[in-house]
Structures are given as C-alpha cells and as structure tokens.
Design a protein around this motif. Structure first.
Motif, PDB file in Angstrom:
ATOM      1  N   ARG A  17      -3.832   5.297  -4.394  1.00 28.61           N
ATOM      2  CA  ARG A  17      -4.968   6.208  -4.430  1.00 28.61           C
ATOM      3  C   ARG A  17      -5.256   6.660  -5.862  1.00 28.61           C
ATOM      4  O   ARG A  17      -4.332   6.974  -6.613  1.00 28.61           O
ATOM      5  CB  ARG A  17      -4.687   7.429  -3.548  1.00 28.61           C
ATOM      6  CG  ARG A  17      -4.664   7.111  -2.057  1.00 28.61           C
ATOM      7  CD  ARG A  17      -4.199   8.290  -1.225  1.00 28.61           C
ATOM      8  NE  ARG A  17      -2.796   8.598  -1.458  1.00 28.61           N
ATOM      9  CZ  ARG A  17      -2.334   9.795  -1.806  1.00 28.61           C
ATOM     10  NH1 ARG A  17      -3.164  10.819  -1.946  1.00 28.61           N
ATOM     11  NH2 ARG A  17      -1.044   9.984  -1.988  1.00 28.61           N
ATOM     12  N   MET A  44      -5.335   4.428   4.761  1.00 28.30           N
ATOM     13  CA  MET A  44      -5.032   3.344   3.823  1.00 28.30           C
ATOM     14  C   MET A  44      -5.119   1.991   4.527  1.00 28.30           C
ATOM     15  O   MET A  44      -5.649   1.020   3.966  1.00 28.30           O
ATOM     16  CB  MET A  44      -3.647   3.540   3.225  1.00 28.30           C
ATOM     17  CG  MET A  44      -3.230   2.452   2.247  1.00 28.30           C
ATOM     18  SD  MET A  44      -4.259   2.355   0.763  1.00 28.30           S
ATOM     19  CE  MET A  44      -3.497   3.643  -0.247  1.00 28.30           C
ATOM     20  N   LEU A  76      -9.547   3.754  -4.676  1.00 27.82           N
ATOM     21  CA  LEU A  76      -8.258   3.085  -4.812  1.00 27.82           C
ATOM     22  C   LEU A  76      -8.213   2.281  -6.101  1.00 27.82           C
ATOM     23  O   LEU A  76      -9.218   1.708  -6.526  1.00 27.82           O
ATOM     24  CB  LEU A  76      -8.021   2.130  -3.640  1.00 27.82           C
ATOM     25  CG  LEU A  76      -7.962   2.729  -2.233  1.00 27.82           C
ATOM     26  CD1 LEU A  76      -7.960   1.614  -1.195  1.00 27.82           C
ATOM     27  CD2 LEU A  76      -6.729   3.606  -2.071  1.00 27.82           C
ATOM     28  N   ALA A 134       0.819  -1.213   0.000  1.00 27.02           N
ATOM     29  CA  ALA A 134       0.000   0.000   0.000  1.00 27.02           C
ATOM     30  C   ALA A 134       0.851   1.261   0.000  1.00 27.02           C
ATOM     31  O   ALA A 134       1.846   1.353   0.725  1.00 27.02           O
ATOM     32  CB  ALA A 134      -0.921  -0.001   1.220  1.00 27.02           C
ATOM     33  N   ILE A 175       1.371   4.677   1.271  1.00 33.13           N
ATOM     34  CA  ILE A 175       0.901   5.439   2.433  1.00 33.13           C
ATOM     35  C   ILE A 175       1.388   6.886   2.391  1.00 33.13           C
ATOM     36  O   ILE A 175       1.431   7.551   3.430  1.00 33.13           O
ATOM     37  CB  ILE A 175       1.333   4.768   3.750  1.00 33.13           C
ATOM     38  CG1 ILE A 175       2.865   4.710   3.867  1.00 33.13           C
ATOM     39  CG2 ILE A 175       0.735   3.370   3.858  1.00 33.13           C
ATOM     40  CD1 ILE A 175       3.343   4.315   5.266  1.00 33.13           C
TER      41      ILE A 175
END
Length: 290
Positions: free
Chosen positions: A145, A107, A185, A98, A100
């Motif tokens: 994102r 997240m 996302l 992910a 961040i």
C-alpha cells in the motif's frame, strides 16, 4: 410493390453476438501465437524483462481514450489488465506477493482486478515479508500500500541497495472516482535493467534530524513526501519527484529545509498517473500489442 423492412429478431441479434464472441476468441488465440513468437525473439536477442510498466500504462491510457458505449470502463480495464498480466505470465511465470497487514479482502480484490486469477496470489503479514519474498524470487512481484504499514517502519529502506528490489509501478494505472480496485499500490520487482520508468522517481531520504520541524511538503514542483517514519535516531522519508528533478536538486531543497546529515538513494520509479477524464479529453491515438 415495396415490402416493409424486416425487423431484427432476438435470434438475429444473438447470432451476431455469437459471431463477435467467436472473433474475440480467435483474436486472443492469435495474440497468444504472437506472444510465442515474441518469446522466441527475446531468446534470440539474449532475453529481457517480461514486465513493461511504461508500456502497460500507455496501453491503459490509450484504452481509456478510445472507450465509448454502454460497457463500463471498469469492465474494459479489468479485461485488458487480465489479458496483459496473463500473457506476461505465459512469457515468464511469476507470483504476486501482497502485504495484507491492512486487510486481505481489499488487497485480494485489487490483485485479482489487476492480475487476474491465473497469476498465483501469495499473502504476507507485512510489507517487509513481501520485499524479502520478491528479493528471493526469480521474477515475482510485490504489492504494498502506498500509505504504508506503520508497524513496519520505513520499509522503503530495504530498497536502497542497487541489487535490492525496486518500485516499478503504481496502481491503478487509470485513476477515477469509485474505482473498483482503487486502493493506491506500489508494485515492487527485481530491478528492471531496460524497462524501468522514470516519469516519477522515488527516493529514500534519511537524515539525523531537522534544524526546525520536518517539512510537511517540499518546495519543488511535482515533488511530494509520500511517507515518513522514524528510524532509530534518524528520520526517513519516501519522496516522489518528477523524473526531471535530479537527486542533487532534491538534496539542495532538503538541505535548505533543515535536514542534518542527509543521505539520498533512489528506490524506484513509475509512470505518471493519469485520470480517466484526462485521457478521454486528450483522445490520444494509440496502437500497440504487448
């Protein structure tokens, strides 16, 4: 002589709840047995991707259409997302990497809502690190994102090459106001040979510039500029278009808009987004097992 009907007691209702809980557990065990058989069938047939983003989107649409009663839709969606993601993990272990750069807490919440706690969560400082981790893995996923990371520039350029990771889904599958994990996302994975979804196709569009000002929107129906960033002397756009729109149509539209020395490459696709209210109005009949 008639006797008054016996009123249910709390003990009666708790016994009924215990029976339902036991049935739910047994059904999950049975689902696991089917997944074991599914793994064996895939092995006999030469394997196949454990990720089925189109199927997952259809399952969530059907879930929303069927749902009624006191239990919040947020809870039902989260339970099913965890079931789907965990049984996928059982088929083929994977981690979720992910980005961040926009903050870890939000997240992490989105990751846990969509993938549960069994699937390992690996935070990274920026989107390019996520893409590199997915590229170097045997089957991990990446979360970035949709609004992107300005410091990383046109990150989608890293998805241009045919063997590079691709966008395979957009989360959340079910859109609604006040979604508890509603941050938009993209899910990135190694290219899916037989399970890719093309309701919406995403393109990296690069050019040397524009005859006039860059367009703020496209003239094609169901097409949008998701993100834009300079790339040295060139401009780079991440464009989403309906799957029925060809790359040639997109090229012609952007050329008319003034693009100079245009280059287009497909970087992924995902299932069409849908809202909870839309799915419930349609009441789509659906029966499926992952």
């Amino acid at each position: 002589m008639t006797h008054p009907a016996r009123l249910e007691t709390l003990a009666d209702l708790r016994v009924e709840i215990d029976c339902i809980d036991s049935e739910l557990h047994q059904l999950l065990i049975k689902r696991g047995e089917i997944i074991h058989r599914l793994i064996e069938a895939k092995t006999r047939q030469g394997g196949g991707s454990a990720f089925r983003p189109g199927r997952e989107a259809d399952m969530m649409r059907g879930l929303v259409a069927r749902h009624q009663g006191l239990l919040p839709l947020d809870t039902v969606e989260s339970i099913w997302r965890i079931i789907i993601s965990t049984f996928t993990y059982v088929q083929s272990n994977y981690s979720v990497h992910a980005d961040i750069s926009g903050g870890d807490a939000k997240m992490r919440d989105c990751c846990r809502f969509h993938f549960g706690f069994t699937v390992p969560y690996a935070p990274h400082p920026d989107v390019n690190s996520v893409i590199a981790a997915v590229a170097n893995s045997r089957g991990d996923l990446g979360l970035v994102r949709v609004e992107g990371d300005a410091a990383s520039g046109p990150w989608w350029r890293s998805l241009r090459e045919p063997r590079a990771p691709k966008i395979i889904a957009r989360l959340p599958f079910v859109e609604r106001p006040d979604h508890p994990a509603g941050m938009p996302l993209f899910v990135i994975a190694q290219p899916l040979a037989e399970a890719a979804v093309r309701d919406v196709v995403l393109y990296d569009v690069e050019c040397d510039g524009w005859r006039d000002a860059p367009p703020s929107h496209l003239g094609l129906p169901d097409a949008e500029i998701v993100s834009a960033a300079p790339d040295g002397a060139r401009s780079s756009l991440l464009v989403a278009a309906d799957g029925a729109v060809s790359a040639q149509q997109l090229r012609e539209t952007l050329t008319k808009a003034g693009a100079i020395q245009l280059s287009i490459a497909e970087v992924g696709g995902h299932a069409a987004r849908f809202e909870a209210s839309e799915a419930q109005r349609q009441q789509t009949p659906f029966v499926a097992a992952r």
